[in-house]
Design a protein around this motif. Structure first.
Motif, PDB file in Angstrom:
ATOM      1  N   GLU B 136       0.828  -1.193   0.000  1.00 23.30           N
ATOM      2  CA  GLU B 136       0.000   0.000   0.000  1.00 23.30           C
ATOM      3  C   GLU B 136       0.865   1.246   0.000  1.00 23.30           C
ATOM      4  N   PRO B 137       0.285   2.385  -0.389  1.00 25.38           N
ATOM      5  CA  PRO B 137       1.077   3.586  -0.653  1.00 25.38           C
ATOM      6  C   PRO B 137       1.930   4.048   0.520  1.00 25.38           C
ATOM      7  N   GLN B 138       1.408   3.948   1.755  1.00 27.39           N
ATOM      8  CA  GLN B 138       2.238   4.419   2.872  1.00 27.39           C
ATOM      9  C   GLN B 138       3.467   3.556   3.033  1.00 27.39           C
ATOM     10  N   ALA B 139       3.283   2.240   2.857  1.00 31.79           N
ATOM     11  CA  ALA B 139       4.429   1.338   2.946  1.00 31.79           C
ATOM     12  C   ALA B 139       5.415   1.638   1.827  1.00 31.79           C
ATOM     13  N   ALA B 140       4.884   1.866   0.620  1.00 27.85           N
ATOM     14  CA  ALA B 140       5.759   2.164  -0.511  1.00 27.85           C
ATOM     15  C   ALA B 140       6.596   3.396  -0.214  1.00 27.85           C
ATOM     16  N   ALA B 141       5.949   4.424   0.325  1.00 26.89           N
ATOM     17  CA  ALA B 141       6.670   5.658   0.605  1.00 26.89           C
ATOM     18  C   ALA B 141       7.736   5.442   1.674  1.00 26.89           C
ATOM     19  N   ARG B 215      -2.212  11.861  -8.659  1.00 21.60           N
ATOM     20  CA  ARG B 215      -2.549  10.491  -8.277  1.00 21.60           C
ATOM     21  C   ARG B 215      -2.897  10.407  -6.803  1.00 21.60           C
ATOM     22  N   GLN B 216      -2.137  11.122  -5.980  1.00 23.98           N
ATOM     23  CA  GLN B 216      -2.405  11.114  -4.540  1.00 23.98           C
ATOM     24  C   GLN B 216      -3.802  11.649  -4.281  1.00 23.98           C
ATOM     25  N   ARG B 217      -4.136  12.736  -4.967  1.00 23.07           N
ATOM     26  CA  ARG B 217      -5.443  13.359  -4.780  1.00 23.07           C
ATOM     27  C   ARG B 217      -6.556  12.415  -5.232  1.00 23.07           C
ATOM     28  N   ALA B 218      -6.331  11.764  -6.390  1.00 13.99           N
ATOM     29  CA  ALA B 218      -7.338  10.827  -6.896  1.00 13.99           C
ATOM     30  C   ALA B 218      -7.572   9.697  -5.902  1.00 13.99           C
ATOM     31  N   MET B 219      -6.481   9.200  -5.339  1.00 15.06           N
ATOM     32  CA  MET B 219      -6.605   8.114  -4.377  1.00 15.06           C
ATOM     33  C   MET B 219      -7.358   8.563  -3.133  1.00 15.06           C
ATOM     34  N   ALA B 220      -7.041   9.778  -2.696  1.00  7.44           N
ATOM     35  CA  ALA B 220      -7.732  10.298  -1.505  1.00  7.44           C
ATOM     36  C   ALA B 220      -9.219  10.427  -1.784  1.00  7.44           C
ATOM     37  N   LEU B 221      -9.553  10.933  -2.983  1.00  6.78           N
ATOM     38  CA  LEU B 221     -10.965  11.088  -3.342  1.00  6.78           C
ATOM     39  C   LEU B 221     -11.674   9.743  -3.381  1.00  6.78           C
TER      40      LEU B 221
ATOM     41  N   HIS C 161       7.070  -8.916   3.146  1.00  5.83           N
ATOM     42  CA  HIS C 161       5.669  -8.858   2.745  1.00  5.83           C
ATOM     43  C   HIS C 161       5.468  -8.710   1.257  1.00  5.83           C
ATOM     44  N   LEU C 162       6.535  -8.481   0.529  1.00  2.00           N
ATOM     45  CA  LEU C 162       6.401  -8.035  -0.859  1.00  2.00           C
ATOM     46  C   LEU C 162       6.057  -9.144  -1.824  1.00  2.00           C
ATOM     47  N   ARG C 163       5.404  -8.763  -2.919  1.00  2.00           N
ATOM     48  CA  ARG C 163       5.296  -9.685  -4.040  1.00  2.00           C
ATOM     49  C   ARG C 163       6.705  -9.862  -4.602  1.00  2.00           C
ATOM     50  N   ALA C 164       6.952 -10.995  -5.181  1.00  2.00           N
ATOM     51  CA  ALA C 164       8.259 -11.247  -5.821  1.00  2.00           C
ATOM     52  C   ALA C 164       9.403 -11.036  -4.846  1.00  2.00           C
ATOM     53  N   ARG C 165       9.188 -11.411  -3.561  1.00  2.00           N
ATOM     54  CA  ARG C 165      10.217 -11.093  -2.577  1.00  2.00           C
ATOM     55  C   ARG C 165      11.489 -11.858  -2.809  1.00  2.00           C
ATOM     56  N   GLU C 166      11.411 -13.029  -3.412  1.00  2.00           N
ATOM     57  CA  GLU C 166      12.641 -13.799  -3.623  1.00  2.00           C
ATOM     58  C   GLU C 166      13.559 -13.143  -4.629  1.00  2.00           C
ATOM     59  N   LEU C 220      18.429   2.410  13.141  1.00  2.00           N
ATOM     60  CA  LEU C 220      17.591   3.603  13.141  1.00  2.00           C
ATOM     61  C   LEU C 220      16.514   3.509  12.072  1.00  2.00           C
ATOM     62  N   ALA C 221      16.892   2.972  10.910  1.00  2.00           N
ATOM     63  CA  ALA C 221      15.934   2.861   9.810  1.00  2.00           C
ATOM     64  C   ALA C 221      14.896   1.774  10.068  1.00  2.00           C
ATOM     65  N   PHE C 222      15.261   0.787  10.872  1.00  2.00           N
ATOM     66  CA  PHE C 222      14.374  -0.339  11.151  1.00  2.00           C
ATOM     67  C   PHE C 222      13.063   0.145  11.746  1.00  2.00           C
ATOM     68  N   GLU C 223      13.175   1.175  12.567  1.00  2.00           N
ATOM     69  CA  GLU C 223      12.036   1.884  13.127  1.00  2.00           C
ATOM     70  C   GLU C 223      10.946   2.094  12.080  1.00  2.00           C
ATOM     71  N   PHE C 224      11.378   2.619  10.920  1.00  2.00           N
ATOM     72  CA  PHE C 224      10.415   2.999   9.895  1.00  2.00           C
ATOM     73  C   PHE C 224       9.908   1.809   9.104  1.00  2.00           C
ATOM     74  N   VAL C 225      10.648   0.723   9.145  1.00  2.00           N
ATOM     75  CA  VAL C 225      10.222  -0.440   8.388  1.00  2.00           C
ATOM     76  C   VAL C 225       9.117  -1.167   9.122  1.00  2.00           C
ATOM     77  N   LEU C 226       9.199  -1.165  10.445  1.00  2.00           N
ATOM     78  CA  LEU C 226       8.258  -1.953  11.217  1.00  2.00           C
ATOM     79  C   LEU C 226       6.971  -1.239  11.574  1.00  2.00           C
ATOM     80  N   GLU C 227       6.770  -0.063  11.072  1.00  2.00           N
ATOM     81  CA  GLU C 227       5.586   0.679  11.464  1.00  2.00           C
ATOM     82  C   GLU C 227       4.282   0.017  11.124  1.00  2.00           C
ATOM     83  N   GLU C 228       3.254   0.532  11.712  1.00  2.00           N
ATOM     84  CA  GLU C 228       1.905   0.059  11.434  1.00  2.00           C
ATOM     85  C   GLU C 228       1.731  -1.365  11.930  1.00  2.00           C
TER      86      GLU C 228
END
Lengths: 48, 229, 228
Positions: B136-141, B215-221, C161-166, C220-228
């Protein structure tokens, strides 16, 4: 291939890449603009 | 919604600068004493790799900003500058290879410059793929931002490693920009071409960012509609 | 007391991974089998000419180490992913750094264990005299393994978690670890040719520098990977 052949090839490849990217960008912008207008048109006023 | 004033100005300036640069590089500049005419490829190759580095620096800054502030605009700039950077890196790689073929007779050598460019290309193509494959977009970012930061610290180390690898075992066959001492007659065309490509890169990044924001705006909408409906 | 707590959590994470592995031995088996396969195939590829093999030895050794390490890294978050434990990891209170270091320690441990078995096999199959270079080899192997694993652990978490992770893990990992690859191979080359650690000096420094940088950046970066 002569000197100018190589030069032409190099500049040609670069031009193709840059112009190609520009067209791709323009196309994607157009599509996104259309999609956005459709979405916004549903909700409220259209943006020019 | 069309391009902004900034975008249009950049585009116009870029076009002008590139045109002048082309003239200077292909016509006005003198051919090299040893390499002959093919040295003109340098006016394309060196500016493109430098522009790519500029773009990837923007990616790093935008990524750090995104992780710090979670501003969607920063993320838009990050992905845009990375994409444009990949385009310029590809051009640098292709022109480097063609230049190599014209001077050394082979399409590829494992010299420091080409090798580093190839590695750089792979890193940022990986960046784009990582973003594309995230759920999902947040993870991608987020993932993208982390990768961009890793890349930023890694690239100088890559440079050290590859340059040591090449220069300690073989006499350096590196073609440095303009030669060991830059002839002023070569410097001006080089700088003009560099300015042209940087401006062009700026224009592309601005436009691509605009696309990303749409795109971000479209997704939000769509999300909002989904919630209501 | 905070430091003691961090160390305790780190160790808990590592020990969990080790226990899981001891029970099923899946990872180590796969890694060792793969390594043996590589060594045999290299021999078939480079032919019966032992001198060719000896020249290529440092590179081949590290190819075996790195591909085997990759295999292990690919599985390092597999248990979490399959059993949905990622969410549990996120819910555990406290810092992410100790989670990272725990995973990292486990990955380094498994990779070093594999290397410890690959190296003698390698020396035997290719008739190499490595005894005198052993201390140096140990240092280089450790430095290289640490460097590879720091980025590897972070990327393994990201790609779990990714598609095509291998495909994504090697694609992302190898370009970023070029300094480790070059440094380790070149240092090993110097060591095997009798130059000693001094002869490999700058490469060892590169490896050390790389390790220091990423031992700081990655947690330090791991922080951001594990979020949510």
């Amino acid at each position: 291939m002569g000197s100018w052949g190589f030069i032409g090839l190099a500049y040609g490849v670069a031009a193709a890449a840059l112009v190609g990217y520009l067209f791709s960008l323009r196309g994607r912008l157009r599509d996104a603009g259309a999609a956005l207008s459709a979405l916004e048109g549903e909700g409220g006023r259209k943006k020019s | 919604m069309g391009p902004t004033r900034v975008g249009r100005t950049l585009g116009a300036l870029a076009g002008l600068c590139v045109a002048v640069g082309l003239y200077l590089g292909l016509v006005a500049a003198p051919p090299d004493a040893t390499q002959g005419e093919v040295q003109r490829i340098m006016y394309l190759h060196v500016p493109s790799i430098l522009t790519a580095y500029a773009a990837f620096t923007a990616t790093f800054v935008a990524s750090a900003l995104y992780l710090w502030r979670r501003d969607a605009r920063a993320d838009a700039v990050a992905v845009s500058s990375a994409e444009v950077g990949v385009v310029f890196t590809g051009i640098a790689l292709a022109t480097g290879s063609i230049w190599g073929k014209s001077t050394w007779g082979v399409w590829w050598t494992w010299d420091a410059r080409l090798t580093l460019t190839a590695i750089l290309f792979t890193i940022y193509v990986g960046y784009l793929m990582l973003r594309a494959f995230a759920e999902e977009p947040q993870a991608a970012a987020r993932y993208g931002a982390v990768l961009a930061i890793l890349g930023f610290f890694d690239i100088p180390l890559n440079h050290l490693a590859v340059q040591w690898w090449r220069t300690l075992h073989q006499p350096s066959s590196l073609i440095r920009p303009g030669g060991p001492s830059i002839d002023p007659a070569l410097l001006v065309p080089l700088l003009v071409n560099l300015a042209g490509l940087l401006l062009l890169c700026g224009y592309y990044v601005v436009e691509r960012t605009r696309l990303e924001q749409m795109r971000q705006r479209a997704m939000a909408l769509r999300l909002m509609r989904g919630r209501r409906g | 007391m905070a430091v003691a707590e961090v160390m305790r959590r780190t160790w808990a994470m590592t020990w969990k991974d080790v226990r899981v592995e001891l029970r099923a031995r899946e990872r180590m088996n796969a890694m060792l089998f793969f390594a043996a396969l590589i060594l045999f195939i290299f021999n078939f590829a480079l032919g019966p000419d032992l001198s060719k093999l000896r020249e290529a030895a440092p590179g081949l050794l590290w190819l075996a180490f790195l591909f085997t390490g990759m295999l292990g890294l690919g599985r390092s978050f597999q248990a979490e992913r399959e059993n949905g434990c990622f969410e549990e990891l996120l819910l555990t209170p406290g810092d992410r750094e100790s989670l990272y270091f725990g995973k990292l320690a486990g990955n380094i441990l498994f990779m070093v264990m594999a290397e410890a078995l690959i190296l003698p096999l390698f020396a035997i199959l290719y008739n190499l005299e490595i005894w005198s270079a052993l201390p140096g080899l140990f240092v280089v192997a450790l430095l290289g393994t640490v460097g590879f694993s720091t980025i590897g652990t972070l990327l393994a978490a990201m790609t779990a978690h990714l598609r095509a992770r291998e495909v994504m893990l090697p694609l992302l990992l190898f370009p970023l670890t070029v300094p480790v690859i070059l440094g380790s191979v070149k240092a090993t080359e110097a060591l095997l040719s009798g130059a000693g650690l001094a002869g490999a000096g700058h490469w060892v420094k590169l490896l050390g520098g790389f390790d220091v940088v990423f031992l700081v950046v990655c947690p330090l970066a791991f922080e951001f990977v594990l979020e949510e």
